[in-house]
Enzyme design. Structure first.
Site, PDB file in Angstrom:
ATOM      1  N   PHE A 123       0.851  -1.192   0.000  1.00  0.00           N
ATOM      2  CA  PHE A 123       0.000   0.000   0.000  1.00  0.00           C
ATOM      3  C   PHE A 123       0.884   1.237   0.000  1.00  0.00           C
ATOM      4  CE2 PHE A 123      -2.542   3.478   1.638  1.00  0.00           C
ATOM      5  CZ  PHE A 123      -3.647   3.372   0.820  1.00  0.00           C
ATOM      6  N   ASP A 210       9.211   2.958   2.231  1.00  0.00           N
ATOM      7  CA  ASP A 210       7.982   3.635   2.652  1.00  0.00           C
ATOM      8  C   ASP A 210       7.770   3.369   4.137  1.00  0.00           C
ATOM      9  OD1 ASP A 210       5.377   4.331   3.288  1.00  0.00           O
ATOM     10  OD2 ASP A 210       4.519   3.641   1.388  1.00  0.00           O
ATOM     11  N   LYS A 239       1.932   9.718   8.246  1.00  0.00           N
ATOM     12  CA  LYS A 239       1.071   9.361   9.378  1.00  0.00           C
ATOM     13  C   LYS A 239       1.490   9.922  10.759  1.00  0.00           C
ATOM     14  CE  LYS A 239      -1.584   5.623   7.510  1.00  0.00           C
ATOM     15  NZ  LYS A 239      -1.094   5.015   6.280  1.00  0.00           N
TER      16      LYS A 239
HETATM   17  C1  LIG Z   1      -1.250   5.289   4.848  1.00  0.00           C
HETATM   18  C2  LIG Z   1      -0.138   4.905   3.969  1.00  0.00           C
HETATM   19  C3  LIG Z   1       0.143   5.623   2.784  1.00  0.00           C
HETATM   20  C4  LIG Z   1      -0.736   6.734   2.282  1.00  0.00           C
HETATM   21  O1  LIG Z   1      -0.781   7.832   3.149  1.00  0.00           O
HETATM   22  P1  LIG Z   1      -1.923   8.963   2.955  1.00  0.00           P
HETATM   23  O2  LIG Z   1      -1.542  10.012   3.951  1.00  0.00           O
HETATM   24  O3  LIG Z   1      -3.244   8.306   3.248  1.00  0.00           O
HETATM   25  O4  LIG Z   1      -1.841   9.428   1.552  1.00  0.00           O
HETATM   26  C5  LIG Z   1       1.241   5.236   2.050  1.00  0.00           C
HETATM   27  N1  LIG Z   1       2.036   4.204   2.420  1.00  0.00           N
HETATM   28  C6  LIG Z   1       1.787   3.506   3.551  1.00  0.00           C
HETATM   29  C7  LIG Z   1       2.720   2.384   3.928  1.00  0.00           C
HETATM   30  C8  LIG Z   1       0.695   3.810   4.345  1.00  0.00           C
HETATM   31  O5  LIG Z   1       0.432   3.087   5.439  1.00  0.00           O
END
Ligand SMILES: *Cc1c(COP(=O)(O)O)cnc(C)c1O
Length: 396
Positions: A123, A210, A239
Protein backbone atom coordinates in the site's frame (compact mmCIF):
# COMPACT_ATOMS: atom_id res chain seq x y z
CA UNK A 1 -18.48 11.87 -1.10
CA UNK A 2 -19.11 8.43 0.27
CA UNK A 3 -15.46 7.35 0.07
CA UNK A 4 -15.62 5.83 3.56
CA UNK A 5 -18.11 3.46 5.14
CA UNK A 6 -18.20 5.14 8.53
CA UNK A 7 -19.01 3.60 11.89
CA UNK A 8 -21.94 5.22 13.70
CA UNK A 9 -19.92 7.10 16.30
CA UNK A 10 -18.44 10.59 16.51
CA UNK A 11 -15.73 11.44 18.99
CA UNK A 12 -15.81 14.74 20.73
CA UNK A 13 -12.58 14.79 22.67
CA UNK A 14 -9.61 12.69 23.55
CA UNK A 15 -6.91 12.43 26.18
CA UNK A 16 -3.99 10.05 25.89
CA UNK A 17 -5.31 6.69 24.69
CA UNK A 18 -8.93 7.56 25.60
CA UNK A 19 -11.64 9.02 23.38
CA UNK A 20 -15.12 10.23 24.40
CA UNK A 21 -18.08 10.19 22.05
CA UNK A 22 -20.90 12.73 21.89
CA UNK A 23 -22.88 10.91 24.59
CA UNK A 24 -19.92 10.98 26.98
CA UNK A 25 -19.05 7.29 26.56
CA UNK A 26 -15.35 6.43 26.84
CA UNK A 27 -13.37 4.24 24.38
CA UNK A 28 -9.87 2.82 24.53
CA UNK A 29 -8.06 3.67 21.29
CA UNK A 30 -5.99 0.76 19.95
CA UNK A 31 -5.79 2.28 16.46
CA UNK A 32 -4.52 5.85 16.98
CA UNK A 33 -6.22 7.22 13.87
CA UNK A 34 -4.44 4.48 11.83
CA UNK A 35 -0.94 4.94 13.25
CA UNK A 36 -1.20 8.74 13.28
CA UNK A 37 -1.64 9.78 16.93
CA UNK A 38 1.43 8.04 18.34
CA UNK A 39 1.48 10.47 21.28
CA UNK A 40 -2.22 9.86 21.89
CA UNK A 41 -4.86 12.57 21.88
CA UNK A 42 -4.47 16.14 23.10
CA UNK A 43 -0.81 15.67 24.04
CA UNK A 44 0.29 18.85 25.86
CA UNK A 45 3.55 19.18 23.88
CA UNK A 46 1.72 19.12 20.54
CA UNK A 47 -1.05 21.36 21.85
CA UNK A 48 1.41 23.97 23.14
CA UNK A 49 3.43 23.96 19.90
CA UNK A 50 0.29 24.36 17.79
CA UNK A 51 -1.28 27.07 19.94
CA UNK A 52 1.94 29.03 20.02
CA UNK A 53 2.48 28.74 16.27
CA UNK A 54 -1.16 29.47 15.41
CA UNK A 55 -0.86 32.73 17.33
CA UNK A 56 2.41 33.62 15.60
CA UNK A 57 2.43 32.57 11.94
CA UNK A 58 0.61 29.83 10.02
CA UNK A 59 1.87 30.04 6.48
CA UNK A 60 4.04 32.14 4.23
CA UNK A 61 4.60 29.75 1.23
CA UNK A 62 7.77 28.09 0.05
CA UNK A 63 8.76 31.24 -1.85
CA UNK A 64 10.49 32.31 1.37
CA UNK A 65 12.74 30.77 4.00
CA UNK A 66 10.76 28.67 6.49
CA UNK A 67 13.02 28.24 9.54
CA UNK A 68 10.83 25.62 11.26
CA UNK A 69 10.84 23.56 8.06
CA UNK A 70 14.64 23.80 7.88
CA UNK A 71 14.90 22.79 11.53
CA UNK A 72 12.55 19.81 11.07
CA UNK A 73 14.42 18.76 7.93
CA UNK A 74 17.73 18.87 9.77
CA UNK A 75 16.33 16.91 12.73
CA UNK A 76 14.85 14.20 10.49
CA UNK A 77 17.99 13.95 8.40
CA UNK A 78 20.11 13.70 11.53
CA UNK A 79 17.94 10.90 12.91
CA UNK A 80 17.84 8.97 9.63
CA UNK A 81 21.35 9.65 8.28
CA UNK A 82 19.83 11.34 5.24
CA UNK A 83 20.68 14.64 3.58
CA UNK A 84 17.63 16.41 2.13
CA UNK A 85 13.87 16.47 2.60
CA UNK A 86 10.88 17.47 0.50
CA UNK A 87 7.74 18.22 2.53
CA UNK A 88 4.18 17.58 1.33
CA UNK A 89 0.92 17.05 3.18
CA UNK A 90 0.23 13.32 3.10
CA UNK A 91 1.72 9.90 2.62
CA UNK A 92 0.63 9.67 -0.99
CA UNK A 93 2.37 12.97 -1.73
CA UNK A 94 5.54 11.78 -0.04
CA UNK A 95 5.53 8.67 -2.25
CA UNK A 96 4.69 10.73 -5.35
CA UNK A 97 7.80 12.77 -4.63
CA UNK A 98 9.83 9.56 -4.35
CA UNK A 99 8.44 8.23 -7.63
CA UNK A 100 9.15 11.51 -9.45
CA UNK A 101 12.63 11.61 -7.93
CA UNK A 102 13.39 8.06 -9.15
CA UNK A 103 12.20 8.90 -12.65
CA UNK A 104 14.11 12.16 -12.92
CA UNK A 105 17.23 10.48 -11.55
CA UNK A 106 16.89 7.83 -14.30
CA UNK A 107 16.24 10.35 -17.09
CA UNK A 108 19.28 12.37 -16.04
CA UNK A 109 21.28 9.19 -16.55
CA UNK A 110 19.77 8.46 -19.96
CA UNK A 111 17.18 5.80 -19.06
CA UNK A 112 14.20 6.64 -21.29
CA UNK A 113 11.48 4.42 -19.79
CA UNK A 114 12.42 3.85 -16.17
CA UNK A 115 10.52 1.29 -14.10
CA UNK A 116 10.08 1.08 -10.34
CA UNK A 117 9.92 -2.31 -8.66
CA UNK A 118 6.97 -2.62 -6.25
CA UNK A 119 5.49 -5.46 -4.22
CA UNK A 120 2.32 -7.50 -4.26
CA UNK A 121 0.04 -6.56 -1.39
CA UNK A 122 1.78 -3.20 -0.97
CA UNK A 123 0.00 0.00 0.00
CA UNK A 124 1.47 3.33 -1.09
CA UNK A 125 -1.53 5.67 -1.41
CA UNK A 126 -4.51 6.63 -3.55
CA UNK A 127 -3.20 9.13 -6.10
CA UNK A 128 -2.83 7.68 -9.58
CA UNK A 129 0.87 6.86 -9.37
CA UNK A 130 0.76 5.63 -5.77
CA UNK A 131 -2.39 3.62 -6.54
CA UNK A 132 -0.50 1.99 -9.39
CA UNK A 133 2.35 1.21 -6.98
CA UNK A 134 -0.19 -0.25 -4.55
CA UNK A 135 -0.51 -4.01 -4.97
CA UNK A 136 -4.26 -4.35 -4.55
CA UNK A 137 -6.40 -4.89 -7.65
CA UNK A 138 -9.57 -3.95 -5.78
CA UNK A 139 -8.21 -0.49 -5.03
CA UNK A 140 -7.12 -0.04 -8.65
CA UNK A 141 -10.25 -1.36 -10.38
CA UNK A 142 -12.06 1.26 -12.41
CA UNK A 143 -9.23 3.77 -12.41
CA UNK A 144 -7.48 2.49 -15.52
CA UNK A 145 -5.47 3.49 -17.39
CA UNK A 146 -3.01 3.24 -14.53
CA UNK A 147 0.44 4.81 -14.63
CA UNK A 148 3.17 3.08 -16.64
CA UNK A 149 6.57 2.18 -15.32
CA UNK A 150 5.96 -0.23 -12.44
CA UNK A 151 7.07 -3.85 -12.16
CA UNK A 152 5.54 -6.00 -9.43
CA UNK A 153 6.96 -8.99 -7.57
CA UNK A 154 5.80 -10.88 -4.45
CA UNK A 155 6.78 -9.34 -1.10
CA UNK A 156 9.58 -10.99 0.85
CA UNK A 157 10.79 -12.95 -2.20
CA UNK A 158 14.37 -12.05 -3.12
CA UNK A 159 14.42 -14.64 -5.94
CA UNK A 160 11.60 -12.77 -7.68
CA UNK A 161 13.57 -9.53 -7.44
CA UNK A 162 16.60 -11.24 -8.99
CA UNK A 163 14.46 -12.58 -11.84
CA UNK A 164 12.95 -9.14 -12.41
CA UNK A 165 16.44 -7.65 -12.54
CA UNK A 166 17.37 -10.06 -15.33
CA UNK A 167 14.19 -9.51 -17.35
CA UNK A 168 13.68 -5.79 -16.88
CA UNK A 169 16.89 -3.80 -17.42
CA UNK A 170 14.97 -0.52 -17.11
CA UNK A 171 14.33 -0.93 -13.37
CA UNK A 172 15.84 2.04 -11.55
CA UNK A 173 14.40 1.82 -8.05
CA UNK A 174 12.64 -0.38 -5.50
CA UNK A 175 9.75 1.00 -3.44
CA UNK A 176 9.04 -1.17 -0.40
CA UNK A 177 7.47 -1.14 3.07
CA UNK A 178 9.74 -2.50 5.85
CA UNK A 179 6.62 -4.29 7.19
CA UNK A 180 3.45 -4.29 5.14
CA UNK A 181 0.69 -2.48 7.01
CA UNK A 182 -2.55 -2.43 5.02
CA UNK A 183 -1.46 -5.67 3.37
CA UNK A 184 -2.01 -7.51 6.67
CA UNK A 185 0.89 -6.64 9.00
CA UNK A 186 3.33 -8.80 7.07
CA UNK A 187 6.78 -9.08 8.66
CA UNK A 188 9.44 -10.05 6.10
CA UNK A 189 12.47 -12.24 6.75
CA UNK A 190 15.13 -10.79 9.04
CA UNK A 191 17.55 -10.22 6.13
CA UNK A 192 15.04 -9.04 3.51
CA UNK A 193 15.99 -5.35 3.50
CA UNK A 194 19.70 -6.21 3.67
CA UNK A 195 19.37 -8.41 0.59
CA UNK A 196 17.34 -5.74 -1.21
CA UNK A 197 20.08 -3.23 -0.34
CA UNK A 198 22.72 -5.51 -1.87
CA UNK A 199 20.69 -5.95 -5.06
CA UNK A 200 20.08 -2.20 -5.27
CA UNK A 201 23.83 -1.56 -4.91
CA UNK A 202 24.63 -4.21 -7.50
CA UNK A 203 22.16 -2.90 -10.11
CA UNK A 204 22.53 0.78 -9.24
CA UNK A 205 18.89 1.08 -8.15
CA UNK A 206 17.56 3.43 -5.53
CA UNK A 207 16.24 1.72 -2.40
CA UNK A 208 13.11 3.68 -1.47
CA UNK A 209 11.57 2.67 1.86
CA UNK A 210 7.98 3.63 2.65
CA UNK A 211 7.96 4.27 6.42
CA UNK A 212 4.65 6.12 6.34
CA UNK A 213 2.99 3.63 8.70
CA UNK A 214 6.05 2.04 10.32
CA UNK A 215 7.99 5.23 11.08
CA UNK A 216 8.07 7.58 14.08
CA UNK A 217 8.79 4.94 16.69
CA UNK A 218 5.87 2.63 15.94
CA UNK A 219 7.93 -0.58 15.57
CA UNK A 220 10.30 0.10 18.45
CA UNK A 221 12.92 2.09 16.53
CA UNK A 222 12.38 5.60 15.18
CA UNK A 223 12.29 4.04 11.68
CA UNK A 224 11.53 0.34 11.13
CA UNK A 225 14.37 -0.17 8.64
CA UNK A 226 16.83 0.66 11.44
CA UNK A 227 16.22 -2.85 12.82
CA UNK A 228 17.99 -4.17 9.72
CA UNK A 229 20.95 -1.78 9.73
CA UNK A 230 20.50 -0.83 6.06
CA UNK A 231 20.35 2.75 4.87
CA UNK A 232 17.81 3.66 2.18
CA UNK A 233 18.46 6.16 -0.61
CA UNK A 234 14.96 7.52 -0.21
CA UNK A 235 12.55 7.26 2.73
CA UNK A 236 8.98 8.50 3.01
CA UNK A 237 7.14 9.53 6.17
CA UNK A 238 3.68 10.85 7.00
CA UNK A 239 1.07 9.36 9.38
CA UNK A 240 2.72 9.67 12.82
CA UNK A 241 5.03 12.54 11.90
CA UNK A 242 2.89 15.35 13.33
CA UNK A 243 0.39 13.39 15.48
CA UNK A 244 -2.60 14.34 13.33
CA UNK A 245 -1.58 17.57 11.62
CA UNK A 246 -1.31 16.71 7.90
CA UNK A 247 2.30 16.39 6.74
CA UNK A 248 4.36 14.11 4.52
CA UNK A 249 8.10 13.95 3.96
CA UNK A 250 10.36 12.43 1.34
CA UNK A 251 13.97 12.15 2.56
CA UNK A 252 16.91 11.35 0.32
CA UNK A 253 20.63 10.74 0.65
CA UNK A 254 23.63 10.59 -1.65
CA UNK A 255 23.00 11.18 -5.37
CA UNK A 256 19.24 10.91 -4.79
CA UNK A 257 19.37 14.00 -2.57
CA UNK A 258 20.56 16.16 -5.48
CA UNK A 259 17.94 15.15 -8.07
CA UNK A 260 15.05 17.51 -7.40
CA UNK A 261 15.91 21.18 -7.87
CA UNK A 262 14.02 24.47 -8.28
CA UNK A 263 10.92 24.02 -10.47
CA UNK A 264 11.03 20.21 -10.54
CA UNK A 265 8.53 19.66 -7.73
CA UNK A 266 6.57 21.67 -5.22
CA UNK A 267 3.69 22.05 -2.78
CA UNK A 268 1.84 25.15 -1.61
CA UNK A 269 1.20 23.93 1.93
CA UNK A 270 4.11 21.49 2.20
CA UNK A 271 6.27 22.07 5.26
CA UNK A 272 4.37 25.08 6.53
CA UNK A 273 5.26 26.46 9.97
CA UNK A 274 2.23 24.95 11.72
CA UNK A 275 2.78 21.39 10.51
CA UNK A 276 6.52 21.62 11.14
CA UNK A 277 6.08 22.89 14.70
CA UNK A 278 3.75 19.96 15.37
CA UNK A 279 6.28 17.50 13.94
CA UNK A 280 9.11 19.06 15.97
CA UNK A 281 7.04 18.61 19.13
CA UNK A 282 6.50 14.96 18.18
CA UNK A 283 10.23 14.38 17.67
CA UNK A 284 11.02 16.07 21.00
CA UNK A 285 8.47 13.96 22.83
CA UNK A 286 9.50 10.66 21.22
CA UNK A 287 13.04 11.44 22.34
CA UNK A 288 12.33 12.84 25.83
CA UNK A 289 9.94 10.06 26.76
CA UNK A 290 11.95 7.27 25.04
CA UNK A 291 8.79 6.20 23.26
CA UNK A 292 10.32 4.02 20.51
CA UNK A 293 11.99 1.83 23.17
CA UNK A 294 8.75 1.78 25.13
CA UNK A 295 6.87 0.68 21.97
CA UNK A 296 9.28 -2.26 21.63
CA UNK A 297 8.66 -3.37 25.23
CA UNK A 298 4.89 -2.91 25.01
CA UNK A 299 4.74 -4.66 21.64
CA UNK A 300 6.46 -7.75 23.05
CA UNK A 301 4.12 -7.69 26.01
CA UNK A 302 1.02 -7.42 23.80
CA UNK A 303 2.15 -10.20 21.48
CA UNK A 304 3.06 -12.47 24.43
CA UNK A 305 -0.28 -11.75 26.09
CA UNK A 306 -2.27 -12.39 22.93
CA UNK A 307 -0.35 -15.59 22.19
CA UNK A 308 -1.01 -16.85 25.72
CA UNK A 309 -4.71 -16.00 25.64
CA UNK A 310 -5.27 -17.34 22.10
CA UNK A 311 -2.95 -20.33 22.39
CA UNK A 312 -4.44 -23.48 20.93
CA UNK A 313 -7.29 -21.75 19.09
CA UNK A 314 -7.19 -23.36 15.63
CA UNK A 315 -8.87 -20.43 13.83
CA UNK A 316 -6.06 -18.10 14.91
CA UNK A 317 -3.54 -18.55 12.10
CA UNK A 318 -0.81 -16.20 13.32
CA UNK A 319 -0.05 -13.43 15.80
CA UNK A 320 2.76 -11.22 14.57
CA UNK A 321 4.17 -7.75 14.37
CA UNK A 322 6.94 -5.50 15.60
CA UNK A 323 6.58 -2.98 18.39
CA UNK A 324 3.08 -1.52 18.46
CA UNK A 325 2.17 -2.68 14.96
CA UNK A 326 0.43 -5.98 15.55
CA UNK A 327 -1.65 -8.32 13.41
CA UNK A 328 -3.78 -11.27 14.48
CA UNK A 329 -4.60 -13.35 11.42
CA UNK A 330 -7.74 -15.48 11.53
CA UNK A 331 -8.69 -18.24 9.12
CA UNK A 332 -11.84 -16.32 8.07
CA UNK A 333 -13.05 -12.83 7.21
CA UNK A 334 -13.54 -10.86 10.43
CA UNK A 335 -14.48 -7.27 9.57
CA UNK A 336 -17.47 -7.66 11.93
CA UNK A 337 -15.02 -7.52 14.82
CA UNK A 338 -14.65 -3.76 14.34
CA UNK A 339 -18.27 -2.83 15.27
CA UNK A 340 -18.28 -5.53 17.96
CA UNK A 341 -15.16 -3.98 19.52
CA UNK A 342 -16.74 -0.53 19.29
CA UNK A 343 -19.74 -1.80 21.29
CA UNK A 344 -17.25 -2.91 23.94
CA UNK A 345 -15.60 0.52 23.97
CA UNK A 346 -12.49 -0.44 22.02
CA UNK A 347 -11.17 0.88 18.70
CA UNK A 348 -9.43 -1.66 16.48
CA UNK A 349 -9.09 -2.25 12.75
CA UNK A 350 -9.33 -5.23 10.42
CA UNK A 351 -7.18 -5.20 7.29
CA UNK A 352 -6.68 -7.60 4.39
CA UNK A 353 -10.06 -9.12 5.25
CA UNK A 354 -8.96 -11.44 8.04
CA UNK A 355 -6.24 -9.65 10.02
CA UNK A 356 -7.11 -7.80 13.23
CA UNK A 357 -4.71 -4.86 13.28
CA UNK A 358 -3.66 -3.09 16.46
CA UNK A 359 -1.86 0.26 16.25
CA UNK A 360 -2.30 1.79 19.71
CA UNK A 361 -0.68 5.09 20.68
CA UNK A 362 2.89 4.67 21.91
CA UNK A 363 1.96 6.35 25.21
CA UNK A 364 -0.36 3.58 26.49
CA UNK A 365 0.38 2.52 30.07
CA UNK A 366 0.78 -1.03 31.37
CA UNK A 367 -2.84 -1.23 32.47
CA UNK A 368 -4.11 -0.13 29.07
CA UNK A 369 -1.85 -2.69 27.37
CA UNK A 370 -3.39 -5.40 29.57
CA UNK A 371 -6.88 -4.10 28.80
CA UNK A 372 -6.18 -4.33 25.06
CA UNK A 373 -4.93 -7.92 25.38
CA UNK A 374 -7.95 -8.98 27.45
CA UNK A 375 -10.56 -7.19 25.36
CA UNK A 376 -9.16 -8.26 21.98
CA UNK A 377 -8.72 -11.92 23.04
CA UNK A 378 -12.21 -12.01 24.51
CA UNK A 379 -13.70 -10.52 21.34
CA UNK A 380 -11.91 -12.95 19.06
CA UNK A 381 -12.85 -15.95 21.21
CA UNK A 382 -16.49 -14.86 21.30
CA UNK A 383 -16.48 -14.17 17.56
CA UNK A 384 -15.06 -17.61 16.84
CA UNK A 385 -17.54 -19.15 19.21
CA UNK A 386 -14.63 -20.88 20.85
CA UNK A 387 -14.28 -21.49 24.55
CA UNK A 388 -11.12 -20.30 26.19
CA UNK A 389 -8.46 -22.96 25.62
CA UNK A 390 -7.66 -25.22 28.53
CA UNK A 391 -4.70 -24.23 30.69
CA UNK A 392 -2.51 -26.93 29.16
CA UNK A 393 -3.21 -25.61 25.67
CA UNK A 394 -5.25 -28.63 24.63
CA UNK A 395 -8.71 -28.02 23.19
CA UNK A 396 -11.33 -27.95 25.90
C1 LIG B 1 -1.25 5.29 4.85
C2 LIG B 1 -0.14 4.91 3.97
C3 LIG B 1 0.14 5.62 2.78
C4 LIG B 1 -0.74 6.73 2.28
O1 LIG B 1 -0.78 7.83 3.15
P1 LIG B 1 -1.92 8.96 2.96
O2 LIG B 1 -1.54 10.01 3.95
O3 LIG B 1 -3.24 8.31 3.25
O4 LIG B 1 -1.84 9.43 1.55
C5 LIG B 1 1.24 5.24 2.05
N1 LIG B 1 2.04 4.20 2.42
C6 LIG B 1 1.79 3.51 3.55
C7 LIG B 1 2.72 2.38 3.93
C8 LIG B 1 0.69 3.81 4.34
O5 LIG B 1 0.43 3.09 5.44
Amino acid sequence: MATYKRLPVAFERGEGAWLWDQTGRRYLDALAGIAVCGLGHAHPAVRDALCDQAGTLLHTSNLYQVPHQAELGARLCGAAGMERVFFGNSGAEANEAAIKLARLHAHKRGVQHPAILVMENAFHGRTLATLTATGNRKAQAGFEPLVQGFVRVPYNAIDAVETAAENRPTIVAVLVEPLQGEGGVIVPDEDYLQRLRLLCDHHDWLLMIDEIQTGMGRTGRLFAHQWSGVKPDVMTLAKGLANGVPIGACLASGAAAEVLGPGSHGSTFGGNPLACRAALSVLDTLENEHLPARAAVLGDRLIDGLRTRLNGVPAVVDIRGRGLMIGIELDRPCAELVPLALEQGLLINVTAGSVVRLLPPLIIDDEQATQIVEAVSELILTFLGADAPAADGSPS
